[in-house]
Scaffold this motif. Structure first.
Motif, PDB file in Angstrom:
ATOM      1  N   ARG A  41      27.135 -76.699 -10.850  1.00 50.16           N
ATOM      2  CA  ARG A  41      26.224 -76.267 -11.919  1.00 50.16           C
ATOM      3  C   ARG A  41      25.319 -75.226 -11.274  1.00 50.16           C
ATOM      4  N   ARG A  42      25.227 -75.118  -9.993  1.00 52.82           N
ATOM      5  CA  ARG A  42      24.168 -74.234  -9.286  1.00 52.82           C
ATOM      6  C   ARG A  42      22.645 -74.739  -9.624  1.00 52.82           C
ATOM      7  N   ASP A  43      22.390 -76.201  -9.709  1.00 54.85           N
ATOM      8  CA  ASP A  43      21.042 -76.543 -10.225  1.00 54.85           C
ATOM      9  C   ASP A  43      20.558 -77.243  -8.827  1.00 54.85           C
ATOM     10  N   PRO A  44      19.542 -76.692  -8.179  1.00 57.95           N
ATOM     11  CA  PRO A  44      19.309 -77.201  -6.956  1.00 57.95           C
ATOM     12  C   PRO A  44      18.273 -78.278  -6.857  1.00 57.95           C
ATOM     13  N   ARG A  45      17.802 -78.492  -8.180  1.00 56.29           N
ATOM     14  CA  ARG A  45      16.496 -79.561  -8.196  1.00 56.29           C
ATOM     15  C   ARG A  45      16.862 -81.063  -7.570  1.00 56.29           C
ATOM     16  N   GLY A  46      18.121 -81.608  -7.937  1.00 49.00           N
ATOM     17  CA  GLY A  46      18.216 -82.832  -7.270  1.00 49.00           C
ATOM     18  C   GLY A  46      18.339 -82.601  -5.660  1.00 49.00           C
ATOM     19  N   ALA A  47      19.178 -81.774  -5.225  1.00 48.81           N
ATOM     20  CA  ALA A  47      19.630 -81.620  -3.733  1.00 48.81           C
ATOM     21  C   ALA A  47      18.067 -81.469  -3.046  1.00 48.81           C
ATOM     22  N   LEU A  48      17.294 -80.471  -3.794  1.00 47.72           N
ATOM     23  CA  LEU A  48      15.950 -80.259  -3.197  1.00 47.72           C
ATOM     24  C   LEU A  48      15.143 -81.485  -3.081  1.00 47.72           C
ATOM     25  N   GLY A  49      15.069 -82.463  -3.968  1.00 47.45           N
ATOM     26  CA  GLY A  49      14.589 -83.484  -4.070  1.00 47.45           C
ATOM     27  C   GLY A  49      14.821 -84.611  -2.926  1.00 47.45           C
ATOM     28  N   ILE A  50      16.241 -84.692  -2.812  1.00 46.21           N
ATOM     29  CA  ILE A  50      16.768 -85.251  -1.374  1.00 46.21           C
ATOM     30  C   ILE A  50      16.137 -84.777  -0.305  1.00 46.21           C
ATOM     31  N   LEU A  51      16.196 -83.569  -0.123  1.00 43.94           N
ATOM     32  CA  LEU A  51      15.800 -82.856   1.215  1.00 43.94           C
ATOM     33  C   LEU A  51      14.219 -83.244   1.316  1.00 43.94           C
ATOM     34  N   ALA A  52      13.334 -83.087   0.136  1.00 48.00           N
ATOM     35  CA  ALA A  52      12.061 -83.525   0.215  1.00 48.00           C
ATOM     36  C   ALA A  52      11.683 -84.676   0.825  1.00 48.00           C
ATOM     37  N   VAL A  53      12.409 -85.666   0.096  1.00 48.11           N
ATOM     38  CA  VAL A  53      12.344 -87.293   0.564  1.00 48.11           C
ATOM     39  C   VAL A  53      12.681 -87.382   1.899  1.00 48.11           C
ATOM     40  N   LEU A  54      13.717 -86.813   2.392  1.00 44.65           N
ATOM     41  CA  LEU A  54      14.120 -86.939   3.907  1.00 44.65           C
ATOM     42  C   LEU A  54      12.877 -86.250   4.689  1.00 44.65           C
ATOM     43  N   ALA A  55      12.577 -85.143   4.451  1.00 51.02           N
ATOM     44  CA  ALA A  55      11.301 -84.596   5.125  1.00 51.02           C
ATOM     45  C   ALA A  55      10.119 -85.523   5.091  1.00 51.02           C
ATOM     46  N   ALA A  56       9.773 -85.783   4.083  1.00 45.10           N
ATOM     47  CA  ALA A  56       8.588 -86.806   3.996  1.00 45.10           C
ATOM     48  C   ALA A  56       8.722 -88.212   4.688  1.00 45.10           C
ATOM     49  N   GLY A  57      10.001 -88.502   4.754  1.00 45.79           N
ATOM     50  CA  GLY A  57      10.189 -89.809   5.772  1.00 45.79           C
ATOM     51  C   GLY A  57      10.207 -89.488   7.108  1.00 45.79           C
ATOM     52  N   ALA A  58      10.428 -88.169   7.466  1.00 50.07           N
ATOM     53  CA  ALA A  58      10.765 -87.844   8.845  1.00 50.07           C
ATOM     54  C   ALA A  58       9.100 -87.726   9.529  1.00 50.07           C
ATOM     55  N   VAL A  59       8.336 -86.946   8.573  1.00 48.83           N
ATOM     56  CA  VAL A  59       6.956 -86.844   8.769  1.00 48.83           C
ATOM     57  C   VAL A  59       6.270 -88.046   8.894  1.00 48.83           C
ATOM     58  N   GLY A  60       6.504 -89.054   8.025  1.00 46.97           N
ATOM     59  CA  GLY A  60       5.714 -90.477   7.992  1.00 46.97           C
ATOM     60  C   GLY A  60       6.242 -91.137   9.147  1.00 46.97           C
ATOM     61  N   TYR A  61       7.336 -91.137   9.598  1.00 45.19           N
ATOM     62  CA  TYR A  61       7.911 -91.840  10.873  1.00 45.19           C
ATOM     63  C   TYR A  61       7.126 -91.232  12.057  1.00 45.19           C
ATOM     64  N   SER A  62       7.233 -89.844  12.054  1.00 44.09           N
ATOM     65  CA  SER A  62       6.610 -89.197  13.345  1.00 44.09           C
ATOM     66  C   SER A  62       5.298 -89.656  13.520  1.00 44.09           C
ATOM     67  N   VAL A  63       4.525 -89.443  12.398  1.00 44.93           N
ATOM     68  CA  VAL A  63       2.928 -89.743  12.441  1.00 44.93           C
ATOM     69  C   VAL A  63       2.853 -91.317  12.784  1.00 44.93           C
ATOM     70  N   GLY A  64       3.533 -92.320  12.338  1.00 44.86           N
ATOM     71  CA  GLY A  64       3.588 -93.457  12.643  1.00 44.86           C
ATOM     72  C   GLY A  64       3.684 -93.799  13.838  1.00 44.86           C
ATOM     73  N   ALA A  65       4.750 -93.220  14.531  1.00 43.38           N
ATOM     74  CA  ALA A  65       5.134 -93.190  15.852  1.00 43.38           C
ATOM     75  C   ALA A  65       4.141 -92.737  16.897  1.00 43.38           C
ATOM     76  N   TRP A  66       3.473 -91.727  16.525  1.00 43.93           N
ATOM     77  CA  TRP A  66       2.661 -90.983  17.076  1.00 43.93           C
ATOM     78  C   TRP A  66       1.275 -91.841  17.197  1.00 43.93           C
TER      79      TRP A  66
END
Length: 75
Positions: A41-66
């Motif tokens: 359907r060329r609707d990127p909202r869901g895929a962008l949401g998944i990428l945003a959650v993955l990015a937030a998790g990666a940042v949170g993990y990095s800050v916690g480890a740091w």
């Protein structure tokens, strides 16, 4: 199960295993549908949401480890 030695641990392990099996199965279907919407359907909202959650998790993990390493070095 609780009468056996280690039975409570076994029951807890069985419960967590069942929940862990249930949740990823539904997440897999959910993620598949979002990527399918992007492709069909060329609707990127869901895929962008998944990428945003993955990015937030990666940042949170990095800050916690740091912060953990920083706290260990300050001792």
């Amino acid at each position: 199960m609780s009468g056996d030695p280690g039975g409570k641990r076994l029951a807890l392990s069985l419960t967590f295993g069942a929940l862990f099996g249930f949740v990823p199965q539904h997440l897999r279907f959910f993620c598949f549908c979002l990527w399918r919407d992007l492709i069909d359907r060329r609707d990127p909202r869901g895929a962008l949401g998944i990428l945003a959650v993955l990015a937030a998790g990666a940042v949170g993990y990095s800050v916690g480890a740091w912060s953990e390493r920083r706290a260990a070095g300050a001792r």
